[in-house]
Design an enzyme around this catalytic site. Structure first.
Site, mmCIF file in Angstrom:
data_model
loop_
_atom_site.group_PDB
_atom_site.id
_atom_site.type_symbol
_atom_site.label_atom_id
_atom_site.label_comp_id
_atom_site.label_asym_id
_atom_site.label_seq_id
_atom_site.Cartn_x
_atom_site.Cartn_y
_atom_site.Cartn_z
ATOM 1 N NE ARG A 11 47.770 41.327 44.187
ATOM 2 C CZ ARG A 11 48.557 42.162 44.876
ATOM 3 N NH1 ARG A 11 49.799 42.321 44.525
ATOM 4 N NH2 ARG A 11 48.087 42.809 45.920
ATOM 5 C CB THR A 12 41.314 40.780 41.589
ATOM 6 O OG1 THR A 12 42.134 39.970 42.427
ATOM 7 C CG2 THR A 12 40.220 39.928 40.976
ATOM 8 C CE LYS A 16 24.319 59.603 47.316
ATOM 9 N NZ LYS A 16 23.758 59.819 45.965
ATOM 10 N NE ARG A 58 38.557 41.013 45.566
ATOM 11 C CZ ARG A 58 39.892 40.932 45.610
ATOM 12 N NH1 ARG A 58 40.587 41.853 46.270
ATOM 13 N NH2 ARG A 58 40.526 39.957 44.993
ATOM 14 C CG HIS A 112 40.225 35.209 44.604
ATOM 15 N ND1 HIS A 112 39.828 35.676 43.367
ATOM 16 C CD2 HIS A 112 41.209 36.055 45.010
ATOM 17 C CE1 HIS A 112 40.528 36.746 43.055
ATOM 18 N NE2 HIS A 112 41.376 36.993 44.036
HETATM 19 N N1 CP Z 1 45.501 38.208 44.842
HETATM 20 C C1 CP Z 1 44.563 39.170 44.932
HETATM 21 O O1 CP Z 1 43.360 38.905 44.914
HETATM 22 O O2 CP Z 1 45.047 40.442 45.021
HETATM 23 P P1 CP Z 1 44.168 41.767 45.117
HETATM 24 O O3 CP Z 1 43.450 41.725 46.444
HETATM 25 O O4 CP Z 1 45.157 42.908 45.021
HETATM 26 O O5 CP Z 1 43.189 41.757 43.985
#
Ligand code: CP
Length: 320
Positions: free
Chosen positions: A54-55, A82, A104, A132
């Site tokens: 999603r993100t 590496k 992320r 998040h």
């Molecule tokens: N909700 C969420 O962060 O989903 P993903 O890990 O798929 O990005």
């Protein structure tokens, strides 16, 4: 605020400003022609050191719909494999003159380390169990729009129950910061081993009994077990977890009669949430959350790159 690293410390008017800004992108995304040129000429780099559906996709779509050039660093095929360090990787991306970076990472605080080293705004797409922020914002946007459909305009006093692996959940933390700042009455529910110590300091009420946590809840947000962060100490079996903490139709009856159902995804159907709850027409907002995710990420990219585009920078006071 040059970066968006978390929602802790943002004022109500700053959160509401971002929610208000997102409405225009919700509308745009519902048109056949979804592209504008607001970010034309800018370069956005997505670097995801942890998996995402999603993100990552919604940040990529968000940048492209705003007219930016978007590139995704594939960590699995990168020189991280590496032995290149996080900081050297960040300095390398910085030298390519990104105008924004979306990161992320599996370690709490790793995104801030990068933000301190680069020249452009950094957006946290989830760091360990810390925050998040765009998820917290998209969830608030989803809730606000659903409430408006029912004629309610305020978060004040809204009863929200967040149930699951609170200990390891950055989604829970960002939602707690966002929703309590906006005035909601937030309850969290988890098995004792998955409840962080001192969680009450975040102005929430903690429960271990799911039925008690559900009583009268107007929004029920379910979270998955984050087995990848559990290092063997406490991993309940899916069957025993569902028995005590799964959202079944029967348990849902303890919530408010028309309670809204949310889950940030990915879901483990039949563990933390049953399919007949996740797919409840009108009440389940799970796919709406995904839709709002694109609009919210467009908002964050647009607002954080204002300075690069010669506009006043992202500073909540400018819109107070
Ligand atoms: N909700 C969420 O962060 O989903 P993903 O890990 O798929 O990005």
């Amino acid at each position: 605020h040059r970066h968006l690293l978390g929602l802790a410390g943002l004022a109500p008017h700053e959160l509401l400003f971002l929610l208000d800004e997102a409405e225009q992108w919700v509308e745009l995304n519902r048109q056949p022609e979804k592209r504008v040129s607001v970010l034309r000429g800018l370069t956005i780099i997505n670097a995801f050191f942890e998996n995402s559906t999603r993100t990552l996709l919604s940040f990529e779509l968000a940048g492209k719909r705003l007219g930016a050039d978007v590139v995704n660093m594939s960590v699995a095929t990168s020189s991280v494999k590496k032995g290149e360090t996080l900081i050297d990787t960040a300095l390398t991306l910085n030298a390519m003159r990104a105008d924004a970076m979306v990161i992320r990472h599996g370690s709490s605080g790793a995104v801030r380390l990068i933000a301190d080293k680069v020249d452009c705004p950094v957006l946290n797409a989830g760091d360990g169990q810390h925050e998040h922020p765009t998820q917290g914002l998209l969830d608030a946007l989803t809730i606000r729009r659903a409430l408006r459909n029912r004629g309610r305009t305020e978060f004040n006093g809204l009863k929200v129950t967040i149930c699951g692996d609170i200990l390891h959940s950055r989604v829970a933390r960002s939602n707690i910061h966002c929703l309590t700042t906006l005035g909601a009455d937030v309850r969290v529910c988890a098995p004792p081993a998955l409840m962080p110590e001192g969680i009450e300091q975040l102005k929430v009420t903690a429960f271990h009994d799911f039925v008690a946590a559900l009583e009268g809840a107007e929004v029920v947000m379910m979270l998955r077990l984050q087995n990848e962060r559990m290092q063997g100490s406490f991993i309940p079996s899916p069957r025993e977890y569902r028995h005590l903490y799964g959202l079944t139709l029967e348990r849902l009856r303890h919530a408010a009669p028309d309670a809204l159902i949310m889950h940030p995804g990915p879901m483990n159907r039949g563990v933390e949430i049953d399919s007949n709850v996740a797919d409840l027409p009108k009440r389940s907002l799970i796919t709406t959350q995904v839709e709002m995710g694109v609009a919210m990420r467009m908002t964050c990219l647009e607002v954080l790159t204002r300075k690069a585009r010669g506009m006043p920078g992202w500073n909540g006071d400018a819109w107070a």
